[in-house]
Design a protein around this motif. Sequence first.
Motif, PDB file in Angstrom:
ATOM      1  N   ARG A  92       0.853  -1.203   0.000  1.00 22.83           N
ATOM      2  CA  ARG A  92       0.000   0.000   0.000  1.00 22.83           C
ATOM      3  C   ARG A  92       0.879   1.240   0.000  1.00 22.83           C
ATOM      4  O   ARG A  92       1.777   1.349   0.844  1.00 22.83           O
ATOM      5  CB  ARG A  92      -0.896  -0.016   1.253  1.00 22.83           C
ATOM      6  N   LYS A 132      -0.431  10.515  -5.215  1.00 21.47           N
ATOM      7  CA  LYS A 132      -1.300  11.552  -5.782  1.00 21.47           C
ATOM      8  C   LYS A 132      -0.505  12.801  -6.141  1.00 21.47           C
ATOM      9  O   LYS A 132       0.274  13.287  -5.330  1.00 21.47           O
ATOM     10  CB  LYS A 132      -2.398  11.906  -4.791  1.00 21.47           C
ATOM     11  N   ASP A 164      -2.248  -2.864  -3.701  1.00 22.99           N
ATOM     12  CA  ASP A 164      -3.282  -2.491  -2.721  1.00 22.99           C
ATOM     13  C   ASP A 164      -3.570  -1.016  -3.001  1.00 22.99           C
ATOM     14  O   ASP A 164      -3.282  -0.529  -4.117  1.00 22.99           O
ATOM     15  CB  ASP A 164      -2.784  -2.739  -1.288  1.00 22.99           C
ATOM     16  N   GLY A 166      -3.189   2.566  -3.871  1.00 18.07           N
ATOM     17  CA  GLY A 166      -2.077   3.331  -4.425  1.00 18.07           C
ATOM     18  C   GLY A 166      -1.080   2.506  -5.210  1.00 18.07           C
ATOM     19  O   GLY A 166      -0.106   3.042  -5.744  1.00 18.07           O
ATOM     20  N   ARG A 203      -7.089 -11.068 -12.846  1.00 25.65           N
ATOM     21  CA  ARG A 203      -6.537 -10.555 -11.583  1.00 25.65           C
ATOM     22  C   ARG A 203      -7.041  -9.142 -11.285  1.00 25.65           C
ATOM     23  O   ARG A 203      -7.454  -8.873 -10.153  1.00 25.65           O
ATOM     24  CB  ARG A 203      -4.995 -10.630 -11.556  1.00 25.65           C
ATOM     25  N   THR A 207     -10.885  -8.981  -7.064  1.00 30.58           N
ATOM     26  CA  THR A 207     -11.370  -8.622  -5.726  1.00 30.58           C
ATOM     27  C   THR A 207     -12.820  -8.142  -5.796  1.00 30.58           C
ATOM     28  O   THR A 207     -13.675  -8.568  -5.015  1.00 30.58           O
ATOM     29  CB  THR A 207     -10.465  -7.549  -5.090  1.00 30.58           C
ATOM     30  N   SER A 236     -13.579   4.299  -5.769  1.00 30.63           N
ATOM     31  CA  SER A 236     -13.703   4.279  -7.227  1.00 30.63           C
ATOM     32  C   SER A 236     -12.418   3.730  -7.817  1.00 30.63           C
ATOM     33  O   SER A 236     -12.058   3.997  -8.959  1.00 30.63           O
ATOM     34  CB  SER A 236     -13.992   5.681  -7.772  1.00 30.63           C
ATOM     35  N   GLY A 237     -11.701   2.962  -6.996  1.00 33.22           N
ATOM     36  CA  GLY A 237     -10.443   2.367  -7.431  1.00 33.22           C
ATOM     37  C   GLY A 237     -10.672   0.960  -7.948  1.00 33.22           C
ATOM     38  O   GLY A 237     -11.774   0.616  -8.394  1.00 33.22           O
ATOM     39  N   ASN A 238      -9.650   0.159  -7.862  1.00 34.19           N
ATOM     40  CA  ASN A 238      -9.692  -1.184  -8.436  1.00 34.19           C
ATOM     41  C   ASN A 238     -10.879  -2.004  -7.943  1.00 34.19           C
ATOM     42  O   ASN A 238     -11.646  -2.555  -8.727  1.00 34.19           O
ATOM     43  CB  ASN A 238      -8.358  -1.889  -8.116  1.00 34.19           C
ATOM     44  N   VAL A 239     -11.037  -2.101  -6.628  1.00 29.75           N
ATOM     45  CA  VAL A 239     -12.074  -2.986  -6.083  1.00 29.75           C
ATOM     46  C   VAL A 239     -13.470  -2.455  -6.423  1.00 29.75           C
ATOM     47  O   VAL A 239     -14.346  -3.198  -6.884  1.00 29.75           O
ATOM     48  CB  VAL A 239     -11.899  -3.145  -4.553  1.00 29.75           C
ATOM     49  N   SER A 260     -11.468  10.164  -2.083  1.00 34.11           N
ATOM     50  CA  SER A 260     -11.218  10.796  -0.781  1.00 34.11           C
ATOM     51  C   SER A 260     -11.666  12.263  -0.757  1.00 34.11           C
ATOM     52  O   SER A 260     -11.585  12.908   0.280  1.00 34.11           O
ATOM     53  CB  SER A 260      -9.749  10.663  -0.392  1.00 34.11           C
ATOM     54  N   ARG A 288     -10.652  13.116 -10.614  1.00 34.31           N
ATOM     55  CA  ARG A 288     -11.440  13.016  -9.390  1.00 34.31           C
ATOM     56  C   ARG A 288     -12.879  12.618  -9.723  1.00 34.31           C
ATOM     57  O   ARG A 288     -13.397  12.979 -10.788  1.00 34.31           O
ATOM     58  CB  ARG A 288     -11.432  14.363  -8.624  1.00 34.31           C
ATOM     59  N   ALA A 324     -13.560   1.157  -0.187  1.00 39.58           N
ATOM     60  CA  ALA A 324     -12.532   2.201  -0.205  1.00 39.58           C
ATOM     61  C   ALA A 324     -11.398   1.896   0.785  1.00 39.58           C
ATOM     62  O   ALA A 324     -10.281   1.568   0.382  1.00 39.58           O
ATOM     63  CB  ALA A 324     -13.146   3.563   0.082  1.00 39.58           C
ATOM     64  N   ASN A 350     -10.690  -3.741   3.214  1.00 34.93           N
ATOM     65  CA  ASN A 350     -10.284  -4.416   4.443  1.00 34.93           C
ATOM     66  C   ASN A 350     -10.744  -3.599   5.651  1.00 34.93           C
ATOM     67  O   ASN A 350     -10.388  -2.431   5.770  1.00 34.93           O
ATOM     68  CB  ASN A 350      -8.756  -4.570   4.478  1.00 34.93           C
TER      69      ASN A 350
HETATM   70  P1  NDP Z   1      -7.298   1.894  -4.997  1.00 35.41           P
HETATM   71  O1  NDP Z   1      -6.145   2.724  -4.614  1.00 35.41           O
HETATM   72  O2  NDP Z   1      -7.421   1.392  -6.383  1.00 35.41           O
HETATM   73  O3  NDP Z   1      -8.670   2.658  -4.654  1.00 35.41           O
HETATM   74  C1  NDP Z   1      -8.941   3.102  -3.363  1.00 35.41           C
HETATM   75  C2  NDP Z   1     -10.200   3.956  -3.405  1.00 35.41           C
HETATM   76  O4  NDP Z   1     -10.576   4.301  -2.066  1.00 35.41           O
HETATM   77  C3  NDP Z   1      -9.977   5.281  -4.143  1.00 35.41           C
HETATM   78  O5  NDP Z   1     -11.188   5.679  -4.722  1.00 35.41           O
HETATM   79  C4  NDP Z   1      -9.564   6.202  -2.992  1.00 35.41           C
HETATM   80  O6  NDP Z   1      -9.797   7.585  -3.245  1.00 35.41           O
HETATM   81  C5  NDP Z   1     -10.466   5.716  -1.875  1.00 35.41           C
HETATM   82  N1  NDP Z   1      -9.824   5.997  -0.595  1.00 35.41           N
HETATM   83  C6  NDP Z   1      -8.596   5.570  -0.185  1.00 35.41           C
HETATM   84  N2  NDP Z   1      -8.320   6.067   1.035  1.00 35.41           N
HETATM   85  C7  NDP Z   1      -9.394   6.811   1.400  1.00 35.41           C
HETATM   86  C8  NDP Z   1      -9.709   7.569   2.554  1.00 35.41           C
HETATM   87  N3  NDP Z   1      -8.836   7.651   3.566  1.00 35.41           N
HETATM   88  N4  NDP Z   1     -10.916   8.193   2.588  1.00 35.41           N
HETATM   89  C9  NDP Z   1     -11.794   8.105   1.565  1.00 35.41           C
HETATM   90  N5  NDP Z   1     -11.539   7.399   0.426  1.00 35.41           N
HETATM   91  C10 NDP Z   1     -10.357   6.756   0.357  1.00 35.41           C
HETATM   92  O7  NDP Z   1      -7.308   0.678  -3.949  1.00 35.41           O
HETATM   93  P2  NDP Z   1      -8.051  -0.729  -4.063  1.00 35.41           P
HETATM   94  O8  NDP Z   1      -9.349  -0.561  -4.753  1.00 35.41           O
HETATM   95  O9  NDP Z   1      -7.083  -1.723  -4.535  1.00 35.41           O
HETATM   96  O10 NDP Z   1      -8.306  -1.051  -2.496  1.00 35.41           O
HETATM   97  C11 NDP Z   1      -9.485  -0.636  -1.816  1.00 35.41           C
HETATM   98  C12 NDP Z   1      -9.654  -1.459  -0.561  1.00 35.41           C
HETATM   99  O11 NDP Z   1      -9.746  -2.856  -0.899  1.00 35.41           O
HETATM  100  C13 NDP Z   1      -8.511  -1.368   0.461  1.00 35.41           C
HETATM  101  O12 NDP Z   1      -9.044  -1.507   1.757  1.00 35.41           O
HETATM  102  C14 NDP Z   1      -7.680  -2.602   0.131  1.00 35.41           C
HETATM  103  O13 NDP Z   1      -6.892  -3.011   1.228  1.00 35.41           O
HETATM  104  C15 NDP Z   1      -8.772  -3.586  -0.179  1.00 35.41           C
HETATM  105  N6  NDP Z   1      -8.368  -4.756  -0.969  1.00 35.41           N
HETATM  106  C16 NDP Z   1      -7.796  -4.592  -2.204  1.00 35.41           C
HETATM  107  C17 NDP Z   1      -7.442  -5.700  -2.937  1.00 35.41           C
HETATM  108  C18 NDP Z   1      -6.938  -5.595  -4.329  1.00 35.41           C
HETATM  109  O14 NDP Z   1      -6.812  -6.639  -4.984  1.00 35.41           O
HETATM  110  N7  NDP Z   1      -6.659  -4.419  -4.854  1.00 35.41           N
HETATM  111  C19 NDP Z   1      -7.577  -7.059  -2.374  1.00 35.41           C
HETATM  112  C20 NDP Z   1      -8.290  -7.114  -1.109  1.00 35.41           C
HETATM  113  C21 NDP Z   1      -8.620  -5.980  -0.437  1.00 35.41           C
HETATM  114  P3  NDP Z   1      -8.537   8.519  -3.668  1.00 35.41           P
HETATM  115  O15 NDP Z   1      -8.167   8.084  -5.042  1.00 35.41           O
HETATM  116  O16 NDP Z   1      -9.055   9.902  -3.573  1.00 35.41           O
HETATM  117  O17 NDP Z   1      -7.451   8.230  -2.642  1.00 35.41           O
END
Ligand code: NDP
Length: 450
Positions: A92, A132, A164, A166, A203, A207, A236-239, A260, A288, A324, A350
């Motif tokens: 991460r 970022k 994970d 970032g 892959r 998730t 709005s990330g990977n998961v 965020s 964003r 998120a 998580n």
């Molecule tokens: P990404 O970095 O792709 O996306 C994370 C998303 O969550 C972004 O939209 C981000 O917004 C938002 N976010 C992160 N931190 C905060 C915060 N403090 N407050 C509000 N929004 C936040 O990560 P993933 O999608 O890969 O991971 C998301 C979750 O899933 C995590 O908990 C990770 O541990 C878990 N996970 C991921 C796996 C994977 O395969 N990728 C596997 C199992 C669990 P912004 O872009 O503005 O930061």
Amino acid sequence: MNEAMKEVYDSVQSRDPDQPEFHQAVEEVLESLGPVIEKQPKYIPVVKAIVEPERIIQFRVPWYDDNGDLHVNRGFRIQMNGAIGPYKGGLRFHPSVNQSILKFLAFEQVFKNSLTGLPLGGGKGGSDFDPKGKSEAEVRRFCQSFMMELWRHIGADLDVPAGDIGVGGREVGYMFGMYRKLANEFTGVLTGKGMSYGGSLIRPEATGYGTVYFAREMLSTKDKSFHGARVAISGSGNVAQFAAEKVIDLGGKPVTLSDSSGFIYDSEGIDRQKLAYVMDLKNNRRGRIKEYAKEYGCEYTETEPEPNLNGLWGVEVDIALPCATQNEMNGEEAKMLVDNGCVAVAEGANMPCTPEAIECFHQHGLLFAPGKASNAGGVATSGLEMSQNSLRLNWPREEVDRRLEEIMVNIHRNSSETAKKYGMEGNYVAGANIAGFLKVAESMEAQGLL
Ligand code: NDP
């Protein structure tokens, strides 16, 4: 909490008083283990050992920005438990990263990886680097510097990191390139790799898809489904992206996404075309989520930074998928979902739900899936990537997706049956914690609790 478990928990707290996220993750597991310890007190020493990482590596990550100025970040790898296989867990990159957060994630990973049925130990790592606003070249230099130290601590049969928060395909690529150069070998030392150099199909999707497969199984126990359901998704990330895709595949309607800075509420539903826009916005243009609201003319609410979504969970939905970050839904927000008639919550992230939120769901009879069960599809497919790398073969998309779905169905069945066996029917938290624990505990004991 069982008396013996309380003693272990107290010692965890007094040893590292400044690690609240780690305490939270440990407390949840130890609470579930009471009935196991009553039946099998021989596992008390195992619990004492399982809460202590086998090894923690912390290192300096110096890198130069585009102006030639030096920055120094902290890098970590927590090798939590290797009893059933090589350490496995993501990296991460986020400014909030510290030992408490990585230890909680590594601890959860041990039970999650055990639940997949694959030979994977638990680990986690990362850095307090914030990708970022950094240029492509800065991200590349950082990843290379990070791997310049990490490479000597990992290996295809020792410790296999993945992505994970970032850390996506771009960062994995830069780190893999540096590892290959330093180790002078091409092995499956990282997962989440690009398809042209050893990655696995499905892959990136795994998730999010896996979370929805798990939720589908859970819903079917109450004769419910995603068909026609309104679904709140955070992140709005990977998961989040691939959870939304699978919800659409199953006939559901995602209505929220966030980052965020804020969240969007699209009451019409996010369809495939809109989701393609989000994927391009987030993965290519690195924009964003508020730009979605401008593009499609829907509601956008700005939120406080740090994990408080201020209203996302107040939207009227049937199903919620927090995807998120940790502690993004508290007890009050959980109550809003309950009051609005939500029937199921599955964690894609998580530990996104606080203990108060989980308590609220259990009290009100909602179906609740803890992340270590419902988001295990990511690491399971990483396990499948490792198998393909060892075989030097690539399985087709359908094959990997079929295996992923089968694993998620098995995790659901195992968690559900274990909860029932220990007198907590319908409690997936207890079922997942106990089922995940038993396999690791047996292996640790057989290996002499080293
Ligand atoms: P990404 O970095 O792709 O996306 C994370 C998303 O969550 C972004 O939209 C981000 O917004 C938002 N976010 C992160 N931190 C905060 C915060 N403090 N407050 C509000 N929004 C936040 O990560 P993933 O999608 O890969 O991971 C998301 C979750 O899933 C995590 O908990 C990770 O541990 C878990 N996970 C991921 C796996 C994977 O395969 N990728 C596997 C199992 C669990 P912004 O872009 O503005 O930061």
